[in-house]
Design an enzyme around this catalytic site. Structure first.
Site, PDB file in Angstrom:
ATOM      1  CE  LYS A 151      -5.389 -19.518  42.594  1.00 54.35           C
ATOM      2  NZ  LYS A 151      -5.098 -18.239  41.916  1.00 54.35           N
TER       3      LYS A 151
ATOM      4  CB  SER B  63       0.823 -17.013  41.181  1.00 52.84           C
ATOM      5  OG  SER B  63       1.038 -15.651  41.469  1.00 52.84           O
ATOM      6  CG  ASP B  64      -4.917 -15.615  44.750  1.00 54.68           C
ATOM      7  OD1 ASP B  64      -5.725 -16.111  43.935  1.00 54.68           O
ATOM      8  OD2 ASP B  64      -5.238 -14.739  45.571  1.00 54.68           O
ATOM      9  CB  THR B  65      -3.069 -11.244  41.665  1.00 53.68           C
ATOM     10  OG1 THR B  65      -1.830 -11.822  41.244  1.00 53.68           O
ATOM     11  CG2 THR B  65      -2.928  -9.726  41.665  1.00 53.68           C
TER      12      THR B  65
ATOM     13  N   GLY C 296       0.754 -13.366  45.634  1.00 47.58           N
ATOM     14  CA  GLY C 296       1.444 -14.418  46.378  1.00 47.58           C
ATOM     15  C   GLY C 296       2.041 -15.423  45.419  1.00 47.58           C
TER      16      GLY C 296
END
Length: 202
Positions: A59, A79-81, A116
């Site tokens: 991203k 960010s990634d969840t 992350g």
């Protein structure tokens, strides 16, 4: 008291998430939003920790590529969840039936939320990537309670089909770890990563 010369260093949040946008404001640093339409499909078999780091980096990298030359200053934050239960990664539900399946599995049990963060210096391309993980214990729920929660519309675009900062707070019994990891932007971890770019939040 020394004044921090780096506070003019802006942040570039690579996310359309209103929750992440609210959280980035709390750091008190100048920021802009640039949304990446990064492809979130991952073919290879990797761990949840590797997955959120990879997608966060993807991203942020995509936003760096999108920036015009004169815009290339500041730290891009991706960010990634994901929600993980019994080694299954639960992303955003495909539909209400999918949301029901996830919530039925999670109710009464403990699952993990991985978030992350990737930071990229827009000018130099320097990268810092990490993740954090938090345990979430859900309350036991009846099928009708799950259906009422789905009817609120909140689970629609949320990993694991719930939002801890919304009415989903009422179905969470306890958490062990960083609350903001569950919301989707672990601020404590982010402030640590920003130190690598000489940005002090405090």
């Amino acid at each position: 008291m020394s004044t921090n010369t780096n506070h003019h260093q802006r942040l570039i949040l690579a996310s359309s998430s209103p929750r992440r946008q609210e959280l980035i404001q709390t750091l008190g640093l100048p920021y802009i939003i640039r949304v990446s339409d990064a492809d979130e499909t991952v073919e290879e078999k990797i761990t949840p920790a590797q997955l959120v780091e990879l997608l966060s980096l993807r991203k942020a990298s995509m936003v760096r590529e999108m920036l015009e030359a004169e815009e290339k200053h500041g730290i891009i934050i991706g960010s990634d969840t994901v929600v993980v239960y019994h080694n299954e990664v639960l992303g955003k539900p495909a539909d209400e039936q999918d949301a029901f399946r996830m919530l039925q599995a999670l109710q009464g049990n403990t699952h993990q939320v991985y978030s992350g963060i990737a930071c990229i210096d827009a000018a130099t391309g320097k990268q810092a990537v990490s993740h954090s993980v938090t345990d979430v214990k859900m309350k036991p729920m009846t099928d009708s309670q799950i259906l009422r929660y789905i009817a609120t519309g909140e689970p629609k675009d949320k990993a694991g089909s719930y939002a801890i900062q919304g009415i989903g707070a009422t179905i969470v019994h306890a958490i062990e770890g960083d609350y903001f990891t569950v919301v989707g932007l672990p601020l404590s971890l982010l402030s640590d990563l920003l130190l690598q770019f000489d940005i002090e939040v405090l």
